[in-house]
Design an enzyme around this catalytic site. Structure first.
Site, short mmCIF file in Angstrom:
data_model
loop_
_atom_site.label_atom_id
_atom_site.label_comp_id
_atom_site.label_asym_id
_atom_site.label_seq_id
_atom_site.Cartn_x
_atom_site.Cartn_y
_atom_site.Cartn_z
N CYS A 38 0.82 -1.23 0.00
CA CYS A 38 0.00 0.00 0.00
C CYS A 38 0.85 1.27 0.00
O CYS A 38 0.34 2.35 -0.26
CB CYS A 38 -0.92 0.01 1.21
SG CYS A 38 -1.86 -1.49 1.33
N HIS A 41 -3.26 6.85 3.11
CA HIS A 41 -3.70 5.63 2.42
C HIS A 41 -5.06 5.24 2.99
O HIS A 41 -5.25 5.17 4.22
CB HIS A 41 -2.68 4.51 2.65
CG HIS A 41 -3.20 3.16 2.34
ND1 HIS A 41 -3.83 2.85 1.16
CD2 HIS A 41 -3.19 2.00 3.07
CE1 HIS A 41 -4.20 1.58 1.17
NE2 HIS A 41 -3.83 1.04 2.32
N ASN A 46 -10.25 -0.27 0.47
CA ASN A 46 -8.78 -0.20 0.44
C ASN A 46 -8.32 -0.68 -0.95
O ASN A 46 -8.44 -1.85 -1.27
CB ASN A 46 -8.23 -1.09 1.55
CG ASN A 46 -6.71 -1.10 1.60
OD1 ASN A 46 -6.04 -0.64 0.68
ND2 ASN A 46 -6.18 -1.63 2.69
N1 ACO Z 1 -18.33 -9.09 9.76
C1 ACO Z 1 -18.74 -9.43 10.99
N2 ACO Z 1 -17.90 -9.83 11.96
C2 ACO Z 1 -16.60 -9.87 11.67
C3 ACO Z 1 -16.09 -9.52 10.41
C4 ACO Z 1 -17.02 -9.13 9.43
N3 ACO Z 1 -16.66 -8.76 8.19
N4 ACO Z 1 -14.75 -9.65 10.41
C5 ACO Z 1 -14.42 -10.07 11.65
N5 ACO Z 1 -15.53 -10.21 12.39
C6 ACO Z 1 -15.62 -10.64 13.78
C7 ACO Z 1 -14.45 -11.48 14.24
O1 ACO Z 1 -14.61 -12.81 13.86
C8 ACO Z 1 -14.49 -11.28 15.72
O2 ACO Z 1 -15.47 -12.10 16.24
P1 ACO Z 1 -15.23 -12.84 17.67
O3 ACO Z 1 -15.10 -11.73 18.66
O4 ACO Z 1 -16.47 -13.66 17.83
O5 ACO Z 1 -13.98 -13.64 17.51
C9 ACO Z 1 -14.97 -9.84 15.86
O6 ACO Z 1 -15.60 -9.50 14.62
C10 ACO Z 1 -13.87 -8.86 16.13
O7 ACO Z 1 -12.80 -9.12 15.21
P2 ACO Z 1 -11.50 -8.25 15.22
O8 ACO Z 1 -10.56 -8.79 14.20
O9 ACO Z 1 -11.02 -8.12 16.63
O10 ACO Z 1 -12.08 -6.85 14.74
P3 ACO Z 1 -11.39 -5.46 14.73
O11 ACO Z 1 -12.13 -4.53 15.58
O12 ACO Z 1 -9.91 -5.57 14.93
O13 ACO Z 1 -11.65 -5.00 13.23
C11 ACO Z 1 -10.42 -4.83 11.20
C12 ACO Z 1 -11.10 -5.76 12.16
C13 ACO Z 1 -11.44 -3.92 10.57
C14 ACO Z 1 -9.79 -5.68 10.09
C15 ACO Z 1 -9.32 -4.01 11.94
O14 ACO Z 1 -8.50 -4.84 12.69
C16 ACO Z 1 -8.49 -3.19 11.03
O15 ACO Z 1 -8.95 -2.23 10.46
N6 ACO Z 1 -7.21 -3.55 10.86
C17 ACO Z 1 -6.33 -2.88 9.93
C18 ACO Z 1 -6.50 -3.54 8.62
C19 ACO Z 1 -5.94 -2.75 7.48
O16 ACO Z 1 -6.16 -1.59 7.35
N7 ACO Z 1 -5.21 -3.46 6.66
C20 ACO Z 1 -4.70 -2.95 5.46
C21 ACO Z 1 -3.38 -2.22 5.57
S1 ACO Z 1 -2.19 -2.77 4.49
C22 ACO Z 1 -2.83 -3.19 3.08
O17 ACO Z 1 -3.70 -2.55 2.66
C23 ACO Z 1 -2.35 -4.30 2.22
#
Ligand code: ACO
Length: 329
Positions: A113, A256, A286
């Site tokens: 990214c 980004h 993204n």
């Molecule tokens: N819909 C519903 N529930 C979901 C989903 C979904 N799409 N995805 C995950 N969950 C659930 C999980 O299974 C988990 O359930 P559990 O508590 O029963 O185990 C719960 O939601 C919480 O999951 P987390 O992973 O803890 O959720 P979090 O609040 O961390 O949000 C997210 C996830 C949005 C991915 C966040 O961690 C984030 O934004 N991370 C950065 C990701 C990013 O920006 N990456 C790209 C950068 S680099 C690149 O682009 C290549």
């Protein structure tokens, strides 16, 4: 010496995939996706549209905006981790599709990214130090839908397809130089938190790897979130300090477009009011190396930036890689 932006362009595929569409594909909800990411919809390329096709449309727009033809280019860099094929470089394929006949240099840049920021920095060096290179096309293009596991709700809701292009030209007028300061960084100790395991020498693509979806993106979301915010903030602060510019003087922060919560956290720590943070993550998701370019093209075409405005770009991606570029428009 210096460089200036003489044209921008972008392209996103016609097909739009909404959160409601995703609700029918995996166990998720519009409410979960919106509150955790700010994303409402993303564009998805057609099966027969490959990354160079997306890059081509964005590049044609950028050349048109710059008022130059394909043979006025002295170099093409394509930043992408969803390249057409491992060999040749997608930039060479783009050169052919654009109809550039002058045999200009072409290479690809892989910094996930952060790719567009890495590519801008390399183009800046080449334009400044190579007298034979006066105009370069820098493209960020991704068909992320091709490496998404559409059964994995933790990643499939995040990504979209798109491309953006910038034409950079060298200038002898230092007042015109748009590169005020920049810094890039990487930390390979975290290479495992954001990766596509199969398809390289470490794990060649086999039927077994495909069956296990090891050709798809794997991410540790929370770890990525923390590292993204910390590194983008530090990188922005360094770019501002190096230039002797304060955040109050910056017209736009353009991070980004990974997700709304990351953008908001970065803005808060930099004390940048949210109304001066450019965001389109709600419409495109993204798009990795394309995302900052998609913002810049919208800003340029919408006349949201005027000559002399400071614009602070920052990115973060797999590798891990990161960076910040302070531009004077
Ligand atoms: N819909 C519903 N529930 C979901 C989903 C979904 N799409 N995805 C995950 N969950 C659930 C999980 O299974 C988990 O359930 P559990 O508590 O029963 O185990 C719960 O939601 C919480 O999951 P987390 O992973 O803890 O959720 P979090 O609040 O961390 O949000 C997210 C996830 C949005 C991915 C966040 O961690 C984030 O934004 N991370 C950065 C990701 C990013 O920006 N990456 C790209 C950068 S680099 C690149 O682009 C290549």
């Amino acid at each position: 010496m210096g460089i200036r932006i003489i044209g921008t362009g972008s392209y996103t595929p016609e097909k739009v995939l909404t959160n409601q569409d995703l609700e029918k594909m995996v166990e998720t909800s519009d409410e979960w996706i919106t509150t955790r990411t700010g994303i409402k919809e993303r564009h998805i390329a057609a099966d027969n549209q490959i990354t160079s096709d997306l890059a081509l449309e964005a590049s044609k727009n950028a050349l048109e905006a710059a008022g130059i033809g394909p043979d006025d280019l002295d170099g093409i860099i394509v930043a992408s981790f969803t390249v057409d094929q491992l060999l040749p470089a997608t930039s060479c394929i783009l050169q052919q599709k654009l109809g550039v006949s002058n045999k200009c240099l072409c290479f690809d840049m892989q910094a996930a990214c952060s790719g567009l920021l890495y590519a801008i920095n390399v183009a800046d060096s080449m334009l400044n130090f190579n007298p034979g290179i006066n105009r370069m096309l820098v493209v960020g293009a991704e068909k992320l839908s091709s490496i998404v596991d559409w059964t994995d709700r933790t990643t499939c809701v995040l990504f979209g397809d798109g491309a953006a292009a910038i034409v950079l030209e060298s200038t002898n007028d230092t007042d015109e130089d748009c590169m005020v300061s920049s810094n890039l960084g990487a930390d390979g100790n975290y290479s495992n938190i954001l990766q596509i395991p199969a398809g390289g020498t470490a794990m060649p693509m086999t039927k077994d790897a495909l069956d296990q979806k090891l050709n798809c993106i794997k991410m540790e979301g929370q770890e990525t979130f923390k590292l993204a915010v910390g590194n983008m903030v530090a990188s922005c602060k360094k770019a501002l300090d190096d230039a002797g510019v304060t955040i109050d003087q910056v017209k736009w922060l353009v991070p980004h477009q990974a997700n709304y919560r990351i953008l908001k956290a970065v803005a808060t720590r930099l004390k940048m009011p949210e109304e001066r943070v450019y965001m389109n993550v709600d419409r495109f998701g993204n798009t990795s190396a394309a995302s900052i370019g998609l913002c810049l093209d919208e800003m340029a075409r919408g006349e949201l930036v005027q000559r002399g405005d400071y614009v602070l770009l920052t990115a973060f991606g797999g590798g891990l890689t990161w960076g910040a570029v302070l531009l004077r428009w």
